[in-house]
Design a protein around this motif. Structure first.
Motif, PDB file in Angstrom:
ATOM      1  N   ARG A  14       0.720  -1.222   0.177  1.00 60.02           N
ATOM      2  CA  ARG A  14       0.022  -0.233  -0.134  1.00 60.02           C
ATOM      3  C   ARG A  14       0.771   1.291  -0.106  1.00 60.02           C
ATOM      4  O   ARG A  14       0.779   2.215  -0.812  1.00 60.02           O
ATOM      5  CB  ARG A  14      -0.818  -0.049   1.275  1.00 60.02           C
ATOM      6  N   LYS A  15       1.702   1.461   0.947  1.00 61.66           N
ATOM      7  CA  LYS A  15       2.502   2.641   1.265  1.00 61.66           C
ATOM      8  C   LYS A  15       3.456   2.960   0.119  1.00 61.66           C
ATOM      9  O   LYS A  15       3.646   3.819  -0.409  1.00 61.66           O
ATOM     10  CB  LYS A  15       3.069   2.677   2.557  1.00 61.66           C
ATOM     11  N   GLU A  16       4.291   1.871   0.014  1.00 61.66           N
ATOM     12  CA  GLU A  16       5.549   2.086  -1.149  1.00 61.66           C
ATOM     13  C   GLU A  16       5.025   1.930  -2.665  1.00 61.66           C
ATOM     14  O   GLU A  16       5.360   2.505  -3.264  1.00 61.66           O
ATOM     15  CB  GLU A  16       6.700   0.899  -0.828  1.00 61.66           C
ATOM     16  N   TRP A  17       4.197   0.874  -2.601  1.00 60.90           N
ATOM     17  CA  TRP A  17       3.593   0.745  -4.244  1.00 60.90           C
ATOM     18  C   TRP A  17       2.618   1.386  -4.860  1.00 60.90           C
ATOM     19  O   TRP A  17       2.187   1.688  -5.725  1.00 60.90           O
ATOM     20  CB  TRP A  17       3.656  -0.564  -4.259  1.00 60.90           C
ATOM     21  N   GLY A  18       1.565   1.998  -3.617  1.00 56.56           N
ATOM     22  CA  GLY A  18       0.463   2.811  -4.137  1.00 56.56           C
ATOM     23  C   GLY A  18      -0.667   1.803  -4.513  1.00 56.56           C
ATOM     24  O   GLY A  18      -1.427   2.127  -5.239  1.00 56.56           O
TER      25      GLY A  18
END
Length: 748
Positions: A269-273
């Motif tokens: 979620r956070k790094e790859w969106g």
């Protein structure tokens, strides 16, 4: 049928549905629609969206649950009328009118079965892989399935693991490229298209590294290896727009993937969106109790939801415990709402709100002629020629009588391979049937299987096979594995041919007649002794519906083999794990060490070379990654690069000339490998960085050009930074991971 009778009135009331797709909403409109729905939904309805069930045979038992909005998805339902009936309830008898999403394991075909994914990977052909997924999507969507649990993009380096059959092999780059191709095929140009189905890359993450190749087993993958080897295919899947992700069964370093915040929240979620939704694997939420990671279903649900699992597949823990967990403030409404947002987003993108029904009046696309032709071509390109002494293949006009032996010659179910829930063996074209149909009026075909099935230990049938061999000009031995021997939960410690197949091959070889061994299997097998007594070996990972005609064309030269191994073949199981991109050691193998039977009596302890190899198997595999022969031969010459030194922001142009030096028009798969000679951490001895299929007419020469951006050399270094490190690099272009022309360059 009971369910259909009970709600037959719904079917009569079904509106005429257009199958024309409508333009997808812009992201802002999608988000606005989601928020409008969320504001009106009760907690129970939200939990319902997070709940996936495998419905009972009597669907009337779940009608009330659908009416209450307590089911968001069903899987393993492929009856279009039943799907329409359930959707009718969801769309017209629920308060929120949210459609169901129907999922199914459509792994390498729905009705028209293509080669298993490991076989498709042998083609090194992204376009062919994409076409196979598109056929699967068109067929599955026509029956109401709009979501598949594929592709499986686990890096698989242990052929004992049955699920290697579902993988795209051992290589990170090849898996990334072909995984994206599958996603593009499943999802099409627009998810809103009624022929598109949502892809679900799995298993996130590291499942392929299960200890001892035993399914569901633990893994221990350090973060650097996780990021450099196992995560890149999933990152590529996110970049390609994959709609959903599935967690894996395994725990890594003690944390089950279904409860792993690091991979699901931090990385995905956070790094790859990632904006799609995450589904657990089958009951993997409640199975965290067995892992010892949760004491009961309530704690398992809490850990899964807080980690980032949006939908629970069949364990029922979300339905049972989410409300209680919320009241106890162990999860938040924000977490629940985010999960529902992710699920609704995909349902909207699939166009299910506008078009939830199956058009049952449409003409059938199942087993369409064009689908069968594509499946045949996939089987042709997936075949790997491992040996061809004295150019026994292709069979020529001097062959008047053929002995067809072996349990896989006419095994319509088993050649389909693993995960073929909807495949029908009655449509399978086997090698025996294809040979009889195509060549039965030209060549005498003697059929004596020798053994009834691959595990058959009985040897009394071998005498008839030997007799057929004596009366033939050539023996075609069709051996391998039944489909049940590979796939989920079908791990092995012995990778030799099962049953009496070794004895069968040895017996027909003793007749002195040339033996062509054709293998159909779900994994690499240790076939060294079988290959030794065979004149030729053609390896086919379970080839699917059209495997027979494809193999017949290859044997008689209507098609020329071009496949390359997507996974290393070990000599013996004791060499596993064995893969081409391993790290070097401080004492690498030098090629001149003493082998077991050559050791002098009372030899000195340090007299054998003291390097990294097995005394009884040596260092090399039976066949290396990327290996595969042709009926023609190819020459690589004149390797050149555009620069000796480059900056990290530049690209290197690599060129070589490839000549078809044989007498057949053929396709070569040229492969580019790189080694980072010195890094802040140890780097692999070779990494595949590019490949291309090169069709060449007999005698033709082509210049092949690769463009290698230096960013492709990036990796997670000692400080866990993703960088291209300056230094010296070696580069090879060749026909496999062990051969090729070599040069070097420097990154400054």
């Amino acid at each position: 049928m009971k369910f259909i009778k009970i709600i037959s009135a719904y079917l009569i009331m079904l509106p005429l549905v257009s199958c024309q797709s409508t333009p997808g909403d812009a992201s802002s409109n999608v988000d606005r629609n989601i928020e409008t729905l969320l504001k009106e939904m009760t907690l129970e309805e939200k939990i319902g969206q997070m709940n996936q069930i495998s419905p009972p045979e009597d669907l009337s038992q779940i009608v009330d649950l659908v009416k209450k909005g307590e089911i968001g998805s069903v899987l393993n339902l492929v009856d279009p009328e039943a799907i329409n009936a359930l959707q009718q309830i969801a769309m017209e008898e629920t308060r929120m009118k949210i459609p169901l999403i129907v999922g199914r394991d459509v792994i390498h075909g729905f009705k028209t079965i293509f080669p298993i994914p490991l076989g498709q990977a042998a083609s090194f052909n992204p376009e062919l892989v994409k076409e196979g997924a598109r056929v699967a999507a068109v067929e599955a969507a026509s029956q109401g399935v709009r979501w598949t649990f594929a592709p499986m993009i686990d890096i698989a380096r242990d052929p004992r693991w049955g699920r290697i059959a579902e993988s795209l092999g051992e290589d990170t780059y090849l898996t990334s490229v072909l995984g994206v191709a599958m996603i593009d095929g499943f999802q099409g140009d627009n998810l809103n298209d009624p022929t598109s189905i949502a892809a679900c890359p799995k298993h996130f993450v590291g499942y392929g590294a299960a200890e001892s190749g035993k399914d569901y087993n633990s893994t221990f993958i350090p973060e650097r290896t996780l990021r450099n080897v196992y995560l890149p295919p999933f990152k590529a899947a996110v970049d390609a727009g994959a709609a959903t992700f599935m967690t894996s069964f395994n725990d890594n370093d003690g944390v089950p993937s279904t409860g792993n915040r690091f991979i699901l929240d931090q990385v995905l979620r956070k790094e790859w969106g990632f904006t799609g939704f995450v589904v657990s694997d089958w009951a993997s939420v409640s199975e965290m109790i067995n892992h010892g990671f949760a004491k009961d279903g309530k704690e398992a649900a809490m850990k899964a939801i807080n980690a980032g699992v949006d939908m629970d597949m069949v364990s029922g823990t979300y339905v049972a415990y989410v409300k209680e967990l919320l009241n106890e403030k162990k999860i938040t409404m924000q977490t629940i709402d985010d999960a529902v947002r992710n699920i609704l987003r995909i349902k909207i993108k699939l166009g299910l709100f506008e078009n939830p029904y199956v058009d049952i009046s449409a003409s059938s696309v199942l087993y369409a002629e064009e689908h069968l032709l594509k499946a045949k071509e996939a089987a042709v390109q997936s075949a790997i020629l491992l040996k061809n002494d004295n150019e026994i293949l292709p069979l020529n006009e001097s062959i008047k009588t053929i002995a067809v032996v072996g349990p896989m010659a006419d095994a319509p179910h088993d050649q389909l391979g693993t995960w073929i829930f909807d495949g029908d063996k009655n449509y399978t074209q086997t090698p025996l049937k294809a040979l009889q149909a195509e060549y039965g009026d030209k060549v005498r075909i003697l059929y004596a299987p020798g053994t009834a099935y691959s595990r058959d230990m009985r040897t009394e049938g071998i005498a008839a096979a030997v007799n057929a061999a004596r009366n033939a000009d050539v023996v075609l031995a069709f051996v391998g594995e039944e489909s049940i021997l590979s796939g989920e939960a079908h791990s092995l410690t012995n990778l030799d041919l099962q049953g009496a197949q070794n004895e069968l091959i040895a017996a027909v070889a003793k007749t002195g007649k040339p033996v062509v061994t054709v293998v159909m299997a779900g994994r690499p097998l240790t076939i060294g002794r079988d290959a030794e007594v065979s004149e030729a070996v053609l390896y086919n990972f379970h080839p699917g519906t059209m495997g027979g005609p494809a193999i017949a064309d290859l044997l008689f030269g209507k098609a020329v083999p071009s496949g390359k191994l997507p996974v290393t073949f070990p000599k013996v199981v004791g060499q596993i794990p064995m893969y081409h991109s391993h790290n070097n050691t401080g004492r690498p193998y030098q090629g001149n060490e003493t082998m077991l039977q050559d050791i002098p009596l009372e030899a000195g302890q340090t007299s054998l070379g003291n390097t990294s190899f097995h005394l009884d198997a040596g260092f090399d595999p039976l066949y290396p990654f990327g290996y595969g022969l042709s009926y023609s031969t190819f020459s690589y010459t004149n390797l050149r690069i555009s620069a000796d030194k480059l900056k990290t922001t530049e690209s290197l142009t690599v060129m070589t000339d490839i000549t078809n030096t044989g007498k057949y028009d053929a396709t070569e798969i040229a492969q580019l490998y790189v080694q980072d000679c010195f890094g802040s951490v140890t780097r692999p001895v070779k990494e595949l960085k590019d490949f291309t299929r090169v069709p060449l007419k007999a005698g033709e020469t082509k210049t092949v050009t690769f463009t290698l951006p230096m960013e492709k050399l990036a990796y997670y270094n000692l400080d866990m930074n993703y960088v291209v490190e300056a230094g010296e690099f070696k580069l090879w272009v060749g026909p496999n991971s062990q051969e090729g022309l070599k040069t070097a360059f420097v990154v400054e």
